[in-house]
Every structure is written in C-alpha cells, then in structure tokens.
Enzyme design. Sequence first.
Site, PDB file in Angstrom:
ATOM      1  CB  CYS A 171      38.602  19.853   2.947  1.00 45.29           C
ATOM      2  SG  CYS A 171      39.123  19.837   1.205  1.00 45.29           S
TER       3      CYS A 171
ATOM      4  CE  LYS B 120      46.362  17.209   1.412  1.00 47.97           C
ATOM      5  NZ  LYS B 120      45.198  17.214   0.509  1.00 47.97           N
TER       6      LYS B 120
ATOM      7  CB  SER C 296      43.062  14.423  -6.721  1.00 44.90           C
ATOM      8  OG  SER C 296      41.747  14.137  -6.314  1.00 44.90           O
TER       9      SER C 296
END
Length: 563
Positions: free
Chosen positions: A123, A125, A473
């Site tokens: 994901c 990060k 995003s």
Amino acid sequence: MSENFRSKAITQGVQRSPNRAMLRAVGFQDADFTKAIVGVANGYSTITPCNMGINQLAQRAEAGINTAGAKPQIFGTITISDGISMGTEGMKYSLVSREVIADSIETVCNGQSLDGVIAIGGCDKNMPGAMIAIARINIPAIFVYGGTIKPGHYNGKDLTVVSSFEAVGEYSAGKIDENELLAVERNACPGAGSCGGMYTANTMSSAFEALGMSLPYSSTMAAEDDEKADSTEESAKVLVEAIRHQLLPRQIITRKSIENAISVIMAVGGSTNAVLHFLAIARAAGVELNLDDFETIRGRVPVLCDLKPSGRYVATDLHKAGGIPQVMKMLLVHGLLHGDCMTITGKTIAEVLADIPEEPSPNQDVIRPWNNPMYAQGHLAILKGNLATEGAVAKITGVKNPVITGPAKVFESEEDCLDAILAGKIKAGDVIVIRYEGPKGGPGMREMLAPTSAIIGAGLGDSVGLITDGRFSGGTYGMVVGHVAPEAAVGGAIALVQEGDSITIDAHARSLQLNISDEELTRRRANWQPRPPRYTTGILAKYAKLVASSSVGAVTDLDLFNK
C-alpha cells in the site's frame, strides 16, 4: 571470507554466547554465525488487498537469501489501507504510517545489527516508509513491490477502486441507480495487489525501479502472477551480492538518480504524492532537493504513458507494453536520464537498458512514441502565489479549463465538503477550499479522493477548482491543487480565505492567487488566531508537534532540537 559485516557484533566472541543461544532457538546452526544476516521487512496484512499476498513473497525472499548463502530473519511492519480509511478520521493515520514504517525498519535493522534488508511493501505509504529507512540506515538493501492488482471488469469496461469512488458521485447526481453502484463495487477489486492505475503505489514502485533500488520490470508485475514471486527470490539473491560487495543505498540514491526517478514519474503521469515522498527520501539520503527541482524536470519531460486516472490503461497494461525499462530507455536516448547512475544489480542504468528498444512497440498504445506523447511537458506542476508562498502541487495536464477564477466555497474539513457536493451545493465555476487538513492541522494531511471523485461523478470535474492544504490520492484528477503551504494551522494564507472571495488557479502561469489586496490580507492575518490542537495525547499529537511543512516533505526529524 566473513560476510557478517555488522551482525558479528551479536554473533562473535565468548561474550556473545547468550546472543547465539537465542539465535539457535530460531534456527541458527554453527555455520550460520559467519553468514550475513539479512532482514526481510514483511508488510503482510489482510487489512488491504495491497498487502495480502506479501507473506508468500516474504517466503520466497527467505528462500533466495538461503540459496545465496546468507541467513534470513523475517520481521513485520505495519500498513494502513488508504482506500479503506479514505474519507474517515482513519485517513489521518495514513501519512503518519510512513514515519512509523520508516522508524520500525530502522529500529529493527539497527537494533539487531542486520547486514542488509529486503523490504516488501504494497500500500501507498509502504514504499516511501521503507525507502526513508533504507536511506537513513545505509546498509545494503533492495525494495520489492508487492505487485499491482489486476483490473476489474463490468459492462465492458476495466475498473479500478477509483471507479467505485466516482460511482458514488454518479449515484448522488442521479446518473446511475443503486444496482449499478453495487455492481461497480462488487467488480472493482478482483483480488490481491495495489490499486491498479498509475496511482500512488504504482507511481512509487515505478520510481524506485528508476532510482535503481528495485529490479528491472518488477514495479509493474501483477501481485498474483508467478513472475512476481520469482522476481522476489531473485531480488533476495541480488541483495546478498550487494552485501558481499558492500554496495550501499547512498551510492545508489544520489541527486542524479533522484532526478531519474522524478523524470520517470513525469513520463508515466504519476501521483502528486511522489513530490512529498521524494522530498522526504532525499532528506534521509542527505541529498538536496526542493519543490523547484520538480518544476524544472516537469518542464523538460513529456508524459509518454496513457494511464489512469486521467488516461485509459492500468499498470498491468504498461507491463505488457514494455514496462518501466521501455519508458526509461526513451528518456535515456533523448538525454533526460543519467545513464551513469548505479543500480542495486551492480550495473549502471545505461548497462541495464542496453538491450531495450529505443522506441516502444507499434502494436500497443499504452506507451506513446516519442514524437507523439500524451503531453509535451510533465503534469505535476508547482504553483505559487499569495495563497501558497512556499508552494503547492497540482496535476495540470488533461484539464479542459487551465484557468479558473471563481468564488471560494470554504470548508473546515473534508467531511463538510463532501456533504455539500453530494447535496448539490457546489456549482460550476466554484473554487472549493478545504483547510485545516495539512500535516499539523489535520493532523496527517488526509487525501481528498472522496470529494474529488464526487466532483467528477457529478459532472463538475472540468468546471470546479479545489485547493487544500491536505493531499490528493493518486487516483485524483481535475483542476485540483494540494499540499498548499504554509498550511492553515500555522497561519498560511489559506486560513484567511473567506466565503465568496475570488480565487484564481492558473495552470499555465503556475499561480495560485487570492484576489484581495495586500492590505486586506495583512489585516486578516493580524486578526488570525491559531486553533488549539485537535489531539493532545497519542501518535497524532506527537506527529502534529514534530511534523514539518509539506514543502519539505512533511518529515518529522527536521530541526528537532530547535523546537
């Protein structure tokens, strides 16, 4: 020759007999105490499809390390699902998790005297968190991406998770019914892997391949394909060789290799989050980098790939078309890549790309020919003006109205803004302002995918502007400007905007302007009072206290002893 350059501190000598006793309990034999001990930072989690396939990859990494003659040790690190936490209080923890991941990998590698580390993440990060740690500790390391998700399919169209966010806006605007909304929801995410367009996870994995810290082609492989597992095992073997030759991250992560990574980010149409993350990675590596450097590179690098969110294709399509090596070769041939940069393979970029064609295959249209790019210049622009004296970040390609001047619709949180959009209170020509969502003000600098997707779904994507001190995003597109700095929480001009004020977003001039006099701005600033902290205990309180401006990467270790 002994290869335990660091781990000998815990394995050698009479005094380390108790240390060896504990290592024997986890499987060490006599012969293992002179081997390199290699950490496997395992981001496995069933919280998110991005990370749910990583455990199998960690096992293949373990096998590769053993085969190469070193000793693996697996340890866990965390993840937050950006997609699942999106639009909630939980998203405040997303950027925070970048620091937790970095700190956790640094802590284990140094606390256990590891000789090297292979970090496996999925994901958003996970990637910058791991690379920040790798740059800090500067021991031989390689990054393995957990892999991209394959596209979903419905009604003859490819879907990604962003399709579901946009369907919410379409449903609220009366464009689709509940059955259609549910059909998109059920088909958008068919299995394991990170969000499929050139969103943040795929942007960062692609950038790490360009940086030289991941193997060629590995950044666009699908999570569920056998080649991803095979590449992971090969990555482990390559890492063990890097340990033997003491090839260190800071020999690879240099000013020139970071410029290479940024060039590839521009060429593939990558996420605005890459700006924030590479500022932080550069700092960890001791490399000077600022927002103006991104603007310089943007001006000379074309967008070569037709990828979602604003384009047609997903990462698996890019992989079939030649992947990141094909994009890099085109940039190299035209003098936009530093070919002398070292990679984790022990070869230079030019050597790695030697056998790649200079132009992409004519039998695909994911990667455009050099003489027919998607856009002549990059898409990630740095905007400045009286609303963002330190800078702000915007995607400027593909917008039909590159200049918007309109009345401000001011919201103190993402939730209030989303409610207004879904209730039909936002009209064409409005400029939405979402503030107190910055690194300190949120805290955590939430991503605004829910409101931006609702704007797109409502058919307002070409006629409404949105600015925020929060983030976006990687799935966001339209006339949106984020990372506004200084942020509202520290008295930035975004805190001084009043409902109905005229604001101009000018993508051509790369300016962000509040259309009031300097005198009025000064008067408002004199009357501004900082808000009390939203959190006074726990990790969000610590983060808000330590975090720096988004214009320097929202790092948490800047000038620590001057605070």
